[in-house]
Scaffold this active site. Structure first.
Site, PDB file in Angstrom:
ATOM      1  N   HIS A  24       0.840  -1.201   0.000  1.00 49.28           N
ATOM      2  CA  HIS A  24       0.000   0.000   0.000  1.00 49.28           C
ATOM      3  C   HIS A  24       0.875   1.250   0.000  1.00 49.28           C
ATOM      4  CE1 HIS A  24       0.922   0.443   4.215  1.00 49.28           C
ATOM      5  NE2 HIS A  24       0.342  -0.708   4.527  1.00 49.28           N
ATOM      6  N   HIS A  27       4.034   1.440   2.338  1.00 51.79           N
ATOM      7  CA  HIS A  27       5.223   0.723   1.842  1.00 51.79           C
ATOM      8  C   HIS A  27       5.850   1.496   0.689  1.00 51.79           C
ATOM      9  CE1 HIS A  27       2.430  -2.704   3.111  1.00 51.79           C
ATOM     10  NE2 HIS A  27       3.352  -2.646   4.046  1.00 51.79           N
ATOM     11  N   CYS A 132       0.529 -10.563  22.189  1.00 47.72           N
ATOM     12  CA  CYS A 132      -0.333 -10.089  21.096  1.00 47.72           C
ATOM     13  C   CYS A 132       0.155 -10.720  19.794  1.00 47.72           C
ATOM     14  CB  CYS A 132      -0.295  -8.565  20.990  1.00 47.72           C
ATOM     15  SG  CYS A 132      -1.182  -7.987  19.515  1.00 47.72           S
ATOM     16  N   CYS A 135       1.240  -8.206  17.002  1.00 48.15           N
ATOM     17  CA  CYS A 135       2.565  -7.589  17.193  1.00 48.15           C
ATOM     18  C   CYS A 135       3.670  -8.625  17.266  1.00 48.15           C
ATOM     19  CB  CYS A 135       2.620  -6.795  18.496  1.00 48.15           C
ATOM     20  SG  CYS A 135       1.463  -5.450  18.572  1.00 48.15           S
ATOM     21  N   CYS A 149      -3.986  -4.530  23.639  1.00 52.37           N
ATOM     22  CA  CYS A 149      -2.803  -4.097  22.894  1.00 52.37           C
ATOM     23  C   CYS A 149      -3.065  -2.691  22.347  1.00 52.37           C
ATOM     24  CB  CYS A 149      -2.535  -5.078  21.748  1.00 52.37           C
ATOM     25  SG  CYS A 149      -1.545  -4.333  20.432  1.00 52.37           S
ATOM     26  N   HIS A 152      -3.341  -2.961  18.311  1.00 53.98           N
ATOM     27  CA  HIS A 152      -4.392  -3.757  17.665  1.00 53.98           C
ATOM     28  C   HIS A 152      -5.735  -3.683  18.377  1.00 53.98           C
ATOM     29  CE1 HIS A 152      -0.694  -5.365  15.895  1.00 53.98           C
ATOM     30  NE2 HIS A 152      -1.447  -5.529  14.837  1.00 53.98           N
ATOM     31  N   LYS A 301      -6.404   6.536  10.429  1.00 57.20           N
ATOM     32  CA  LYS A 301      -5.384   5.522  10.190  1.00 57.20           C
ATOM     33  C   LYS A 301      -5.814   4.635   9.030  1.00 57.20           C
ATOM     34  CE  LYS A 301      -2.351   2.565  12.687  1.00 57.20           C
ATOM     35  NZ  LYS A 301      -1.942   1.827  13.826  1.00 57.20           N
ATOM     36  N   LYS A 304      -7.296  -2.141   6.720  1.00 58.00           N
ATOM     37  CA  LYS A 304      -8.157  -2.978   5.892  1.00 58.00           C
ATOM     38  C   LYS A 304      -9.594  -2.880   6.377  1.00 58.00           C
ATOM     39  CE  LYS A 304      -5.402  -6.894   4.720  1.00 58.00           C
ATOM     40  NZ  LYS A 304      -5.235  -8.300   4.977  1.00 58.00           N
TER      41      LYS A 304
HETATM   42  N1  MSP Z   1       8.347  -6.885   8.777  1.00 58.52           N
HETATM   43  C1  MSP Z   1       8.434  -5.740   9.599  1.00 58.52           C
HETATM   44  C2  MSP Z   1       9.741  -5.005   9.363  1.00 58.52           C
HETATM   45  C3  MSP Z   1      10.974  -5.822   9.577  1.00 58.52           C
HETATM   46  S1  MSP Z   1      12.410  -4.939   9.187  1.00 58.52           S
HETATM   47  C4  MSP Z   1      13.640  -5.878   9.715  1.00 58.52           C
HETATM   48  C5  MSP Z   1       7.274  -4.781   9.312  1.00 58.52           C
HETATM   49  N2  MSP Z   1       6.668  -4.916   8.140  1.00 58.52           N
HETATM   50  S2  MSP Z   1       5.421  -4.036   7.629  1.00 58.52           S
HETATM   51  O1  MSP Z   1       4.987  -4.647   6.396  1.00 58.52           O
HETATM   52  O2  MSP Z   1       4.456  -3.870   8.641  1.00 58.52           O
HETATM   53  O3  MSP Z   1       6.026  -2.658   7.231  1.00 58.52           O
HETATM   54  C6  MSP Z   1       6.128  -1.592   8.147  1.00 58.52           C
HETATM   55  C7  MSP Z   1       6.714  -0.425   7.411  1.00 58.52           C
HETATM   56  O4  MSP Z   1       5.888  -0.097   6.265  1.00 58.52           O
HETATM   57  C8  MSP Z   1       6.788   0.878   8.174  1.00 58.52           C
HETATM   58  O5  MSP Z   1       7.892   0.943   9.042  1.00 58.52           O
HETATM   59  C9  MSP Z   1       6.883   1.853   7.034  1.00 58.52           C
HETATM   60  O6  MSP Z   1       8.133   1.774   6.428  1.00 58.52           O
HETATM   61  C10 MSP Z   1       5.844   1.302   6.076  1.00 58.52           C
HETATM   62  N3  MSP Z   1       4.508   1.766   6.433  1.00 58.52           N
HETATM   63  C11 MSP Z   1       3.434   0.976   6.689  1.00 58.52           C
HETATM   64  N4  MSP Z   1       2.348   1.778   6.894  1.00 58.52           N
HETATM   65  C12 MSP Z   1       2.687   3.067   6.787  1.00 58.52           C
HETATM   66  C13 MSP Z   1       1.984   4.297   6.800  1.00 58.52           C
HETATM   67  N5  MSP Z   1       0.680   4.370   7.011  1.00 58.52           N
HETATM   68  N6  MSP Z   1       2.700   5.419   6.577  1.00 58.52           N
HETATM   69  C14 MSP Z   1       4.032   5.400   6.302  1.00 58.52           C
HETATM   70  N7  MSP Z   1       4.711   4.256   6.261  1.00 58.52           N
HETATM   71  C15 MSP Z   1       4.102   3.076   6.597  1.00 58.52           C
HETATM   72  O7  MSP Z   1       6.999  -3.958  10.160  1.00 58.52           O
END
Ligand code: MSP
Length: 635
Positions: A24, A27, A132, A135, A149, A152, A301, A304
């Site tokens: 999304h 990412h 959790c 998390c 949590c 969540h 926020k 889904k």
């Molecule tokens: N798998 C772990 C990270 C392990 S790194 C060794 C993880 N994955 S995640 O798919 O949840 O990705 C989290 C990351 O996605 C955030 O730190 C950020 O880089 C990005 N983002 C996810 N949602 C976001 C927003 N709403 N806004 C900005 N970035 C966000 O955590």
């Protein structure tokens, strides 16, 4: 980044994304920022490595796979492939895509676990507490909010089990000292403070295993077959396995210059678990942890369950990739949260991209081609009025470099846009269309056109990391294309070669209308004016024209003075000020009655009249569905 000896080095990573959900905008943001940084340093002579990838083990993935009715590996393969396929479509230039199921990653995680175990920093113990699943971690009672949590909003499960623990507490004092001694280790400062605040409480040891009786989807511990590794202990290690820890040359070169990019949600594992893990494993720690804020969607926020997940490819298809990349970098101040709305994106697209940049490019190129054919003229001398433009251009590379060093990407863009607007102003003041009318103006005209072409080259080099496709087009059209276009090539004015092949190019950013759904007004009854003959109608000379500049007529809220290109430049005055802002008009194509007798309106002479239809209570300008020629006759 570092400049040691002759080699300049830069290594940037994104988090490896969980494969339990499709990519999304969040990412996409982190990965585009990493790409902008990688392109910037790569272009400027740094040996650069950029890595992203997927995090594939653990409860979360196992559960998602179960729901989908396939094995965790099949599930991970499917979603990981979605991430891998997305990045090239966003012009992401990662050098490597790591998966935690990769064999060499698994091997190295086991190697590190064994090393830390042998050193006595991993012990077997009992754990009980609130866990959790979302998390993937235990919570202490004080961390829970109303027994739930905080992330969540669900009550965690109470669990009791024997597990392996990493003696993280042993490294607490070392970590506090390290963060204090290295103020730019975790940045911006608010996140450094967050980690230091956390470290004010005694640090607990970290549970790093899960019994196979409960979870098999993970890396088996090298010293106990009955357990798999906790997903964070496995995942963080990707940052070194991906560059060939322990013995590949890349590891030695890149690791000391590592820049992790993450959002604020995963500060704790990166700011606390990871440096202490590295310390225990006898590996030097990373260089910078760069933490950005969250994108919220229309003030809430993204989730889904709220059904407001924004997909990067939808935005790319609708508005174009470079507009999307520009918006992400321009609208978020690195470190702070930002609000996403399509309306804000459209606003940026129309004003910064279509109006300021797109318009400048098309204006400069069409003048260059009109006055000098398809070759850039040469400059002759520098007038006082050129110096401000040149001075700003030569100061920009340093300013943009400084902005990158402090992660101020929006600041870099603001500085570049000031220069774009300065160039627009330079054209208005230099009046090339006036110079073109006098033979003695030819030499000065050559200088002015050279300067604005050179300004486009400077702009293209500076925007390349953000908008690579757009930059490539501008460089090709100004005849400055090819390798070697980097900051060094714009530190000194005059890099564009006289005689370079210039092309008009196509419109870079067509304007987009953003309309929220509204009720349609009632239809008025049709009533015609008296009939006229074809001969009578053909007396009206209707022409296509492009608005090149617009300003409100002083003292009138309705009248706008428009400078138009109708095969020649001329001024008309139009009563559209209540419906259009002058700055939104620039770049629009309009239909003009070219042979209307000139008239003075509020002291300004108007040589022609534009056509508009009424749209409800507003006006709508008549325009074209394909770009016409300026002055093209309308039949
Ligand atoms: N798998 C772990 C990270 C392990 S790194 C060794 C993880 N994955 S995640 O798919 O949840 O990705 C989290 C990351 O996605 C955030 O730190 C950020 O880089 C990005 N983002 C996810 N949602 C976001 C927003 N709403 N806004 C900005 N970035 C966000 O955590």
């Amino acid at each position: 980044m570092k400049e040691s000896g002759t080699e300049k080095v830069f290594y940037v990573t994104t988090p490896i994304y969980y494969v339990n959900a499709s990519p999304h905008i969040g990412h996409a943001y982190t990965t585009v920022v990493a790409d902008v940084m990688a392109r910037f340093y790569r272009n400027n002579g740094y040996r650069t490595f950029f890595m992203t990838g997927t995090d594939e083990h653990g409860d979360k993935i196992a559960e998602a796979a179960k729901k989908a009715g396939i094995t965790p590996k099949e599930y991970a393969d499917r979603i990981s492939a979605q991430f891998r396929a997305l990045w090239p479509q966003l012009n992401i230039t990662n050098d490597y895509f790591i998966r935690t199921t990769d064999e060499n990653h698994v091997r190295t995680v086991r190697h590190i676990l064994q090393k830390v175990y042998d050193a006595g920093d991993i012990y077997f113990g009992k754990y009980e507490g609130y866990y959790c699943v979302g998390c993937e971690r235990f919570y202490t009672e004080t961390e829970l909010v109303d027994g739930k949590c905080p992330d969540h909003k669900v009550a965690p499960e109470y669990r009791e089990e024997s597990n392996y623990f990493f003696r993280m507490s042993r490294y607490q004092d070392w970590l506090i000292g390290y963060i204090r001694d290295n103020p730019d280790f975790i940045r911006p400062e608010r996140y450094r403070n967050e980690v230091l605040a956390f470290l004010r409480e005694p640090l607990e040891d970290l549970c790093i295993s899960r019994p196979k009786s409960r979870l098999t989807w993970g890396i088996t511990l090298p010293f106990d077959e009955n357990y798999v590794t906790y997903v964070w202990f496995d995942a963080l290690i990707n940052y070194i396995t991906g560059i060939g820890f322990p013995d590949r040359e890349e590891f030695r070169v890149f690791w000391p210059e590592s820049n992790h990019l993450i959002a604020k949600d995963i500060v704790k594992p990166h700011g606390i678990f990871w440096p202490t893990m590295l310390k225990a494993a006898g590996v030097g720690t990373y260089r910078h942890l760069n933490v950005h804020g969250y994108w919220n969607i229309e003030q809430s926020k993204m989730s889904k369950s709220l059904g407001n997940v924004v997909r990067p490819l939808d935005l790319k298809d609708k508005y174009g990739l470079d507009a999307f990349r520009y918006f992400l970098l321009r609208d978020m101040v690195f470190g702070l949260d930002s609000n996403f709305s399509e309306e804000a994106l459209v606003q940026r697209l129309n004003s910064d991209l279509a109006n300021d940049l797109g318009n400048l490019v098309s204006r400069v190129l069409s003048m260059a081609v009109r006055y000098f054919g398809e070759k850039a003229p040469g400059p002759s001398g520098t007038a006082e009025s050129d110096r401000a433009l040149i001075g700003r251009a030569e100061a920009l590379p340093r300013e943009v470099e400084a902005a990158f060093q402090e992660l101020g990407f929006h600041k870099a863009l603001i500085a570049i846009w000031e220069f774009i607007n300065l160039t627009n102003k330079y054209i208005v003041e230099a009046e090339p269309w006036v110079l073109a009318k006098k033979p003695e103006g030819r030499e000065r005209l050559g200088t002015v056109i050279y300067n604005v072409l050179e300004a486009l080259r400077v702009i293209a080099v500076l925007i390349e990391p953000f908008m690579p496709d757009t930059a490539g087009k501008i460089l090709a059209w100004t005849g400055a294309g090819g390798a070697g276009q980097n900051l060094d090539s714009i530190r000194k004015w005059g890099g564009l070669k006289p005689g370079a092949p210039v092309k008009r190019g196509e419109a870079l950013f067509p304007r987009v209308e953003f309309k929220k759904e509204e009720e349609a007004p009632a239809r008025p009854a049709f009533k015609s004016k008296p009939e006229i003959t074809l001969d009578e109608f053909q007396k009206v000379d209707l022409r296509a024209a492009k608005i090149v500049a617009a300003e409100a007529v002083q003292g009138s809220s309705k009248l706008v003075k428009l400078r138009i290109d109708i095969g020649e430049e001329r001024t008309i005055v139009a009563g559209i000020g209540l419906d259009y802002k002058p700055e939104d008009l620039v770049g629009k194509w309009i239909v003009v009655v070219a042979n209307l007798k000139p008239a003075k309106l509020m002291g300004v002479e108007s040589k022609g009249m534009l056509l508009a239809a009424s749209a409800g209570r507003e006006l709508s300008l008549l325009s074209f569905d394909k770009e016409p020629e300026p002055g093209g006759s309308i039949k």
